[in-house]
Motif scaffolding. Structure first.
Motif, mmCIF file in Angstrom:
data_model
loop_
_atom_site.group_PDB
_atom_site.id
_atom_site.type_symbol
_atom_site.label_atom_id
_atom_site.label_comp_id
_atom_site.label_asym_id
_atom_site.label_seq_id
_atom_site.Cartn_x
_atom_site.Cartn_y
_atom_site.Cartn_z
ATOM 1 N N GLU A 153 0.815 -1.223 0.000
ATOM 2 C CA GLU A 153 0.000 0.000 0.000
ATOM 3 C C GLU A 153 0.840 1.262 0.000
ATOM 4 O OE1 GLU A 153 -3.432 0.228 2.528
ATOM 5 O OE2 GLU A 153 -3.563 -1.952 2.594
ATOM 6 N N VAL A 154 1.807 1.330 0.910
ATOM 7 C CA VAL A 154 2.564 2.581 1.029
ATOM 8 C C VAL A 154 3.936 2.507 0.367
ATOM 9 C CG1 VAL A 154 1.293 3.369 3.039
ATOM 10 C CG2 VAL A 154 3.374 2.019 3.366
ATOM 11 N N GLY A 155 4.305 1.331 -0.137
ATOM 12 C CA GLY A 155 5.480 1.221 -0.993
ATOM 13 C C GLY A 155 6.823 1.216 -0.291
ATOM 14 N N SER A 156 6.838 1.252 1.044
ATOM 15 C CA SER A 156 8.129 1.294 1.727
ATOM 16 C C SER A 156 8.883 -0.018 1.510
ATOM 17 C CB SER A 156 7.933 1.564 3.221
ATOM 18 O OG SER A 156 6.887 0.769 3.729
ATOM 19 N N VAL A 157 10.205 0.099 1.362
ATOM 20 C CA VAL A 157 11.069 -1.060 1.133
ATOM 21 C C VAL A 157 11.855 -1.311 2.413
ATOM 22 C CG1 VAL A 157 12.956 -1.993 -0.256
ATOM 23 C CG2 VAL A 157 11.227 -0.519 -1.322
ATOM 24 N N LEU A 158 11.769 -2.521 2.925
ATOM 25 C CA LEU A 158 12.378 -2.840 4.219
ATOM 26 C C LEU A 158 13.833 -3.283 4.052
ATOM 27 C CD1 LEU A 158 9.339 -2.709 4.784
ATOM 28 C CD2 LEU A 158 9.602 -4.555 6.420
ATOM 29 N N PRO A 159 14.652 -3.130 5.124
ATOM 30 C CA PRO A 159 16.078 -3.517 5.039
ATOM 31 C C PRO A 159 16.235 -5.035 5.158
ATOM 32 C CG PRO A 159 15.595 -2.620 7.213
ATOM 33 C CD PRO A 159 14.315 -2.518 6.427
#
Ligand SMILES: *Cc1c(COP(=O)(O)O)cnc(C)c1O
Length: 396
Positions: A153-159
């Motif tokens: 939904e919000v497009g954040s990419v995790l480490p």
């Protein structure tokens, strides 16, 4: 009216490459790969070749790839398999995040009912977690950490690589739901310390109803679908050869162009984010830096997401207010709530998800159409009038 499709996080248009790759396996090579005759063996060869192509895109071995009916089944099987492994070792603690896809969250709820201790890490305002958070949450009895690669939904990419490194240091299995990342971001399961990974073909211009679970050699998978000896006995059912071949072709094409498409798509994305965030009383959701190339997500105060979507549809623009899976329910998205947004704001969300087929003309058109729609809807809202007159306060 021309359709402007900006809902690629829900599903994508199939590529010509994928369709062309599939047709022969529907028309001429329709055999069952388990059959010993020539028609069957042609299908079996196509299956082997597709498995090798998919493995090459992930940096793993072909024998580590299991074909499933999609991302949801792969997520289910990853969690259920890890839980079984944990059960045998007396480890019942599973760590995940609050903003996973429902294929994950609902399976985790099921496992909780079976006595597993499920811990969902909070994701914070930008919609991400740190490797440090994972490190602090891991216990003696932790069997699995599962965090999505990128949020739908919000497009954040995790480490992911760092989280994987912590898991390996602590001897914990690491799974990632990479449905939004696969074909859009570089993935190498070895370099990124990933033990299990799920993805789905229809999110990168492949056919629907087909996906993959990668599981590192030595991880024993538990069947979700019982049946014949297909997929090394780990997933029953005659293999969907046309879909598997189409998926492999789409993935190969996507992976060969990741940098080129990412550059093009993120430039369009940034224009949309810049333009739409100029609308007063709005907020961009997610992480501005670590973000999927195609994701635009904003909330507009005083608006119902659904009403923006209907008005955009009248202009030929296909968008979404959250994930396709939550539309149809009136609850605001669990993802936006997990970012700490108040209910009222979370209701006013708009997600535009782009792909390499989108054009500059489309972006210009969308940037022209959206501001007057927001203004029109706000002017119709009694709540908005109260805010403007000072009877109610603004959140944004
Ligand atoms: C789309 C999606 C899924 C589900 O995949 P299907 O193939 O539609 O079952 C799972 N996780 C994420 C993050 C997704 O975006």
């Amino acid at each position: 009216m021309k359709t402007i499709y900006m809902d690629n996080a829900a599903t994508t248009k199939m590529s010509r490459t994928a369709i062309d790759a599939m047709l022969p396996y529907m028309e001429e090579h329709y055999g069952n790969p388990s059959s010993l005759h020539t028609v069957g063996q042609i299908a079996a060869e196509a299956l082997d070749k597709a498995r090798e192509d998919v493995a090459a895109c992930l940096g793993c071995k072909a024998s580590e790839i299991t074909f499933t009916s999609g991302g949801s089944e792969a997520d289910n099987q990853a969690l259920i398999s890890a839980a079984k492994i944990g059960e045998r070792k007396g480890k019942k603690h599973i760590i995940s995040t609050a903003f996973e896809h429902h294929a994950m969250l609902h399976t985790l709820e099921k496992l909780a009912k079976q006595g597993f201790d499920i811990e969902l890490l909070p994701v914070g305002k930008t919609g991400t977690i740190t490797a440090e958070q994972v490190k602090n949450a891991i216990r003696e009895d932790t069997i699995l950490v599962s965090t999505m690669y990128a949020n739908n939904e919000v497009g954040s990419v995790l480490p992911i690589a760092e989280i994987g490194a912590i898991c390996h240091e602590k001897g914990v299995l690491f799974h990632t739901d990479a449905v939004q990342a696969t074909g859009h971001l570089h993935i190498n399961v070895v370099e990124q310390n990933i033990d299990m990974l799920s993805f789905s073909s229809h999110k990168f211009h492949g056919p629907k109803g087909i996906g993959v679970l990668y599981a590192k050699k030595g991880i024993l998978l538990t069947n979700v679908i019982e049946g014949g000896a297909q997929e090394r006995g780990k997933r029953g059912g005659t293999e969907n050869i046309p879909a598997i071949v189409g998926m492999a072709a789409a993935l190969k094409e996507a992976c060969a162009h990741i940098d080129e498409y990412s550059k093009k798509v993120s430039a369009l994305r940034d224009q949309l984010i810049d333009g739409l965030s100029k609308i007063p009383h709005s907020v961009v959701n997610g992480d501005l830096k670590n973000r999927l190339p195609g994701n635009v997500n904003l909330c507009f105060e005083g608006i119902e997401g659904e009403s923006i979507l209907l008005m955009l549809d009248e202009k030929g623009i296909c968008a979404s207010s959250g994930s396709a899976c939550t539309s149809g329910s009136l609850d605001p998205s669990h993802v936006l709530l997990s970012l700490g947004l108040p209910h009222e704001i979370a209701h006013g969300s708009l997600r535009l998800s782009l792909c390499e087929y989108n054009t500059q003309e489309e972006v210009d058109y969308v940037l022209k159409e959206i501001p007057p729609i927001i203004e029109y809807l706000r002017n119709m809202s009694p709540l908005w009038k109260d805010k403007v007159s000072g009877k109610r306060q603004f959140f944004l």
